[in-house]
Design a protein around this motif. Structure first.
Motif, mmCIF file in Angstrom:
data_model
loop_
_atom_site.group_PDB
_atom_site.id
_atom_site.type_symbol
_atom_site.label_atom_id
_atom_site.label_comp_id
_atom_site.label_asym_id
_atom_site.label_seq_id
_atom_site.Cartn_x
_atom_site.Cartn_y
_atom_site.Cartn_z
ATOM 1 N N ASP A 17 0.926 -1.241 -0.099
ATOM 2 C CA ASP A 17 -0.214 -0.116 0.117
ATOM 3 C C ASP A 17 0.690 1.289 -0.136
ATOM 4 N N ARG A 18 2.121 1.276 0.767
ATOM 5 C CA ARG A 18 2.796 2.455 0.671
ATOM 6 C C ARG A 18 3.533 2.581 -0.709
ATOM 7 N N VAL A 19 3.795 1.436 -1.156
ATOM 8 C CA VAL A 19 4.776 1.709 -2.567
ATOM 9 C C VAL A 19 3.678 2.071 -3.350
ATOM 10 N N LEU A 20 2.478 1.569 -3.517
ATOM 11 C CA LEU A 20 1.502 2.207 -4.679
ATOM 12 C C LEU A 20 1.150 3.707 -4.380
ATOM 13 N N GLY A 21 1.283 3.930 -3.029
ATOM 14 C CA GLY A 21 0.745 5.210 -2.584
ATOM 15 C C GLY A 21 1.979 6.361 -2.862
ATOM 16 N N LEU A 22 3.173 6.129 -3.534
ATOM 17 C CA LEU A 22 4.059 6.761 -3.506
ATOM 18 C C LEU A 22 3.996 7.686 -4.872
ATOM 19 N N ALA A 23 3.281 7.372 -5.574
ATOM 20 C CA ALA A 23 2.888 8.019 -6.886
ATOM 21 C C ALA A 23 2.394 9.416 -6.557
ATOM 22 N N PHE A 24 1.520 9.659 -5.387
ATOM 23 C CA PHE A 24 0.796 10.905 -5.062
ATOM 24 C C PHE A 24 1.532 11.357 -4.107
ATOM 25 N N LYS A 25 2.842 11.184 -3.644
ATOM 26 C CA LYS A 25 3.566 11.709 -2.721
ATOM 27 C C LYS A 25 4.569 12.671 -3.293
ATOM 28 N N SER A 26 5.119 13.655 -2.311
ATOM 29 C CA SER A 26 6.230 14.723 -2.504
ATOM 30 C C SER A 26 7.579 13.804 -2.803
ATOM 31 N N PRO A 27 8.468 14.461 -3.506
ATOM 32 C CA PRO A 27 9.784 13.792 -3.873
ATOM 33 C C PRO A 27 10.549 13.298 -2.565
ATOM 34 N N TRP A 28 10.345 14.180 -1.494
ATOM 35 C CA TRP A 28 10.996 13.867 -0.222
ATOM 36 C C TRP A 28 10.460 12.626 0.493
ATOM 37 N N ILE A 29 9.132 12.753 0.394
ATOM 38 C CA ILE A 29 8.711 11.260 1.051
ATOM 39 C C ILE A 29 8.847 10.320 0.257
ATOM 40 N N VAL A 30 8.674 10.189 -1.174
ATOM 41 C CA VAL A 30 9.263 9.046 -2.088
ATOM 42 C C VAL A 30 10.591 8.554 -1.774
ATOM 43 N N LEU A 31 11.547 9.820 -1.629
ATOM 44 C CA LEU A 31 12.784 9.308 -1.391
ATOM 45 C C LEU A 31 13.160 8.647 0.027
ATOM 46 N N THR A 32 12.450 9.070 1.034
ATOM 47 C CA THR A 32 12.592 8.609 2.284
ATOM 48 C C THR A 32 12.202 7.368 2.421
ATOM 49 N N SER A 33 11.079 7.126 1.757
ATOM 50 C CA SER A 33 10.423 5.687 1.684
ATOM 51 C C SER A 33 11.034 4.703 0.903
ATOM 52 N N VAL A 34 11.473 5.049 -0.021
ATOM 53 C CA VAL A 34 12.354 3.868 -0.996
ATOM 54 C C VAL A 34 13.582 3.893 -0.126
ATOM 55 N N ALA A 35 14.255 4.652 0.605
ATOM 56 C CA ALA A 35 15.627 4.594 1.276
ATOM 57 C C ALA A 35 15.154 3.479 2.339
ATOM 58 N N LYS A 36 14.210 3.607 3.112
ATOM 59 C CA LYS A 36 13.659 2.801 4.223
ATOM 60 C C LYS A 36 13.453 1.364 3.902
ATOM 61 N N LEU A 37 12.765 1.416 2.792
ATOM 62 C CA LEU A 37 12.486 -0.057 2.081
ATOM 63 C C LEU A 37 13.760 -0.775 1.759
ATOM 64 N N ALA A 38 14.676 -0.137 1.209
ATOM 65 C CA ALA A 38 15.743 -0.474 0.570
ATOM 66 C C ALA A 38 16.722 -0.994 1.611
ATOM 67 N N ALA A 39 16.840 -0.020 2.713
ATOM 68 C CA ALA A 39 17.578 -0.438 3.951
ATOM 69 C C ALA A 39 17.115 -1.808 4.639
ATOM 70 N N LEU A 40 15.511 -1.840 4.846
ATOM 71 C CA LEU A 40 15.209 -2.797 5.418
ATOM 72 C C LEU A 40 15.320 -4.301 4.409
ATOM 73 N N MET A 41 14.920 -4.143 3.351
ATOM 74 C CA MET A 41 15.413 -5.442 2.266
ATOM 75 C C MET A 41 17.095 -5.636 2.659
ATOM 76 N N GLY A 42 17.919 -4.841 2.655
ATOM 77 C CA GLY A 42 19.250 -5.022 2.812
ATOM 78 C C GLY A 42 19.637 -5.636 3.971
ATOM 79 N N ILE A 43 18.922 -5.295 5.066
ATOM 80 C CA ILE A 43 19.186 -5.749 6.412
ATOM 81 C C ILE A 43 18.762 -7.472 6.445
ATOM 82 N N SER A 44 17.565 -7.614 5.937
ATOM 83 C CA SER A 44 16.885 -8.922 6.161
ATOM 84 C C SER A 44 17.652 -9.725 5.106
ATOM 85 N N ALA A 45 17.929 -9.416 3.909
ATOM 86 C CA ALA A 45 18.777 -10.222 2.985
ATOM 87 C C ALA A 45 20.208 -10.544 3.647
ATOM 88 N N SER A 46 20.737 -9.589 4.243
ATOM 89 C CA SER A 46 21.912 -9.783 5.156
ATOM 90 C C SER A 46 21.661 -10.942 6.093
#
Length: 359
Positions: free
Chosen positions: A174-203
């Motif tokens: 839901d958060r990923v699909l909603g990024l299209a309607f968010k500001s660039p700052w929120i998009v960048l922050t959300s993508v960074a958090k998801l990327a970090a979370l996936m990286g930690i989980s993969a590690s």
């Protein structure tokens, strides 16, 4: 046929490696190591650092870009000195951003290796080995059991890491699909958090796989270090010496000691006998010795030879069975007589001196 079978079993590597074999392998750089353990620790450390230092690095990035689009653009003339100034300024800003990440990765990599095999410095793995260019051995490595294990491990990594990342995205769909309607700052922050979370989980997934790989590497390492019974015998010969040669050396040393002992018998004052089994040669110089000393002793054949030499040199022999046996057991060659034997020895020496005066 039986001899060939014995040779086959002697050459089969069924024995655990000796301590010397392990030390030699370590000097060559052949140590127990799983590359996946080091990789997983490095990835986990880097992603955890990025997750907790995102604010600091974000500020640095924004400072860098704002400076790039404001200060540098306002410069009127771009000459050589200005270009160098901009270049060094960019290097400093990028160093503040990237060097902490590199430092964490380096520390994690060193820690991962130290955890597995400790501190080791060797140049052996860097030496040129033409055997590695052998195409036949290369084909054997490609179609070996290790290659199959590496393939299964790679498939397991792809499957588990892919499953974990998909689950994370699915849980935050839901958060990923909603990024299209968010500001660039929120998009960048959300993508960074998801990327970090996936990286930690993969590690963590990679760390789990690396633990399994570590146990496999340990099994394979011990298997490659195994020795045959013949290898152990050869190693013992190289380190301790050939047992046959050692026994000959000991025999030669005993013969030399025996000759030296026999040469001392003519200088003795008396030989105390059993009379057939033991012989003890004593010498006493009241000016230089505080007690008589044993210059030679022997049993059976050696005792008979001592008595023969004493007879040839007119050395007086006295029969005293308990004293001869006691002196043989308690006193080494060159040792002084213990106090409990002083009285008995004094009587014998007095007897010897009386006979010598008569002679």
């Amino acid at each position: 046929m039986l001899r060939l079978d014995l040779q086959f079993f002697a050459g089969e590597k069924t024995e655990k490696a000796t301590q010397k074999k392990r030390q030699d392998s370590r000097k060559k750089g052949q140590v127990l190591k799983s590359q996946d353990v080091t990789s997983s620790i490095v990835l986990l450390a880097v992603f955890l650092f990025l997750f907790f230092s995102a604010g600091f690095m974000g500020n640095r990035f924004f400072h860098f870009f704002s400076q790039a689009f404001s200060q540098y653009i306002l410069i009127g003339v771009l000459d050589e000195d200005t270009a160098l100034l901009i270049y060094f300024d960019v290097l400093v800003q990028m160093a503040f951003i990237l060097l902490p990440v590199m430092l964490i990765a380096m520390i994690a990599g060193v820690a991962g290796n130290l955890f597995q095999f400790g501190l080791l410095f060797t140049m052996e793995p860097l030496k040129i080995d033409l055997k590695k260019l052998d195409p036949i051995k290369g084909l054997k490595r490609i179609f070996s059991m290790r290659a199959i294990v590496e393939l299964m491990k790679s498939l397991l990594k792809i499957s588990l890491i892919g499953t974990v990342t998909v689950l994370i995205i699915w849980m935050n769909i839901d958060r990923v699909l909603g990024l299209a309607f968010k500001s660039p700052w929120i998009v960048l922050t959300s993508v960074a958090k998801l990327a970090a979370l996936m990286g930690i989980s993969a590690s963590f997934v990679l760390l789990f796989i690396s633990v399994l790989d570590f146990f496999y590497q340990k099994y394979d390492y011990e298997k490659n270090l195994r020795m045959s019974k013949q290898d152990i015998k050869d190693e013992y010969k190289n380190t301790e010496g050939d047992p046959i040669i050692k026994s000959r050396i000991k025999q030669r040393q005993r013969e030399m000691a025996m000759r030296r002992m026999m040469q001392e018998i003519p200088n003795a004052d008396v030989v105390i006998t059993n009379p057939t089994h033991f012989a003890i040669a004593l010498k006493y110089d009241d000016g230089n010795m505080d007690a008589p000393i044993v210059v030679a002793k022997g049993v059976d054949f050696v005792a008979q030879k001592m008595k023969l030499i004493a007879k040839e040199h007119d050395i007086i022999m006295v029969e005293n069975r308990p004293l001869a046996r006691a002196l043989y057991d308690d006193v080494e060659i060159g040792g002084r007589i213990p106090e409990q034997f002083f009285k008995a020895i004094a009587e014998i020496l007095a007897y010897v001196y009386r006979i010598q005066r008569k002679i």
